[in-house]
Design a protein around this motif. Structure first.
Motif, PDB file in Angstrom:
ATOM      1  N   UNK A   1       0.849  -1.209   0.000  1.00 52.37           N
ATOM      2  CA  UNK A   1       0.000   0.000   0.000  1.00 52.37           C
ATOM      3  C   UNK A   1       0.877   1.248   0.000  1.00 52.37           C
ATOM      4  N   UNK A   2       1.910   1.273   0.841  1.00 54.72           N
ATOM      5  CA  UNK A   2       2.788   2.440   0.906  1.00 54.72           C
ATOM      6  C   UNK A   2       3.535   2.660  -0.409  1.00 54.72           C
TER       7      UNK A   2
ATOM      8  N   UNK B   1     -11.506   1.215   0.394  1.00 56.68           N
ATOM      9  CA  UNK B   1     -12.515   1.495  -0.634  1.00 56.68           C
ATOM     10  C   UNK B   1     -12.315   0.587  -1.841  1.00 56.68           C
ATOM     11  N   UNK B   2     -11.069   0.481  -2.295  1.00 54.13           N
ATOM     12  CA  UNK B   2     -10.780  -0.361  -3.457  1.00 54.13           C
ATOM     13  C   UNK B   2     -11.068  -1.839  -3.199  1.00 54.13           C
TER      14      UNK B   2
ATOM     15  N   UNK C   1      -8.082 -12.279  -1.639  1.00 52.68           N
ATOM     16  CA  UNK C   1      -8.346 -11.951  -3.043  1.00 52.68           C
ATOM     17  C   UNK C   1      -8.740 -10.477  -3.192  1.00 52.68           C
ATOM     18  N   UNK C   2      -9.514  -9.980  -2.241  1.00 49.68           N
ATOM     19  CA  UNK C   2      -9.904  -8.566  -2.293  1.00 49.68           C
ATOM     20  C   UNK C   2      -8.692  -7.658  -2.162  1.00 49.68           C
ATOM     21  N   UNK C   3      -7.756  -8.027  -1.286  1.00 50.34           N
ATOM     22  CA  UNK C   3      -6.539  -7.223  -1.127  1.00 50.34           C
ATOM     23  C   UNK C   3      -5.720  -7.227  -2.421  1.00 50.34           C
ATOM     24  N   UNK C   4      -5.604  -8.396  -3.042  1.00 49.72           N
ATOM     25  CA  UNK C   4      -4.841  -8.466  -4.298  1.00 49.72           C
ATOM     26  C   UNK C   4      -5.488  -7.551  -5.337  1.00 49.72           C
ATOM     27  N   UNK C   5      -6.798  -7.600  -5.402  1.00 45.52           N
ATOM     28  CA  UNK C   5      -7.537  -6.771  -6.352  1.00 45.52           C
ATOM     29  C   UNK C   5      -7.333  -5.283  -6.030  1.00 45.52           C
ATOM     30  N   UNK C   6      -7.511  -4.941  -4.761  1.00 43.23           N
ATOM     31  CA  UNK C   6      -7.399  -3.534  -4.350  1.00 43.23           C
ATOM     32  C   UNK C   6      -5.999  -2.977  -4.563  1.00 43.23           C
ATOM     33  N   UNK C   7      -5.003  -3.836  -4.416  1.00 45.85           N
ATOM     34  CA  UNK C   7      -3.605  -3.401  -4.593  1.00 45.85           C
ATOM     35  C   UNK C   7      -3.152  -3.584  -6.039  1.00 45.85           C
TER      36      UNK C   7
END
Lengths: 72, 72
Positions: free
Chosen positions: A19-20, A31-32, A56-62
């Protein structure tokens, strides 16, 4: 004696790192990912036993491949 | 229309693949992972939203690095 790091902590550190690298706030990442900001904050602090669907949501958001979340 | 595969299904297929490569039964894998045989069976069929702690147990039971579970 050194306390070994848990998988939740390692995962959280990796999420924060990615994220950083993208200069993204926790709020933006939440949000993403369609997750709450509190949840993202907890995950980054190693306080959540994250499941496949959330991973999976984190991979998508990042915007990274799933496997990147485990390169540490 | 093709139904896309879920992350739980992909993960389960990978676990089964790695287990078969090692000629291991579900029972043996369950024992090595300290998980129930039913749970391992459910995971392989993509029916469980596996968490980080359980993912770590699978890596341990299969004697592979965590990241190998996501090479698919």
């Amino acid at each position: 004696m050194e306390k070994s790091i848990t998988i939740e902590e390692r995962f959280g550190m990796r999420i924060r790192e990615l994220r950083n690298l993208q200069h993204m706030s926790q709020e933006e990442l939440a949000f993403r990912c369609q997750l709450s900001k509190n949840y993202v904050s907890d995950v980054e602090r190693g306080r959540r036993n994250v499941s496949l669907k959330a991973i999976e949501k984190f991979a998508h958001g990042l915007n990274v491949n799933l496997i990147e979340l485990f390169r540490y």
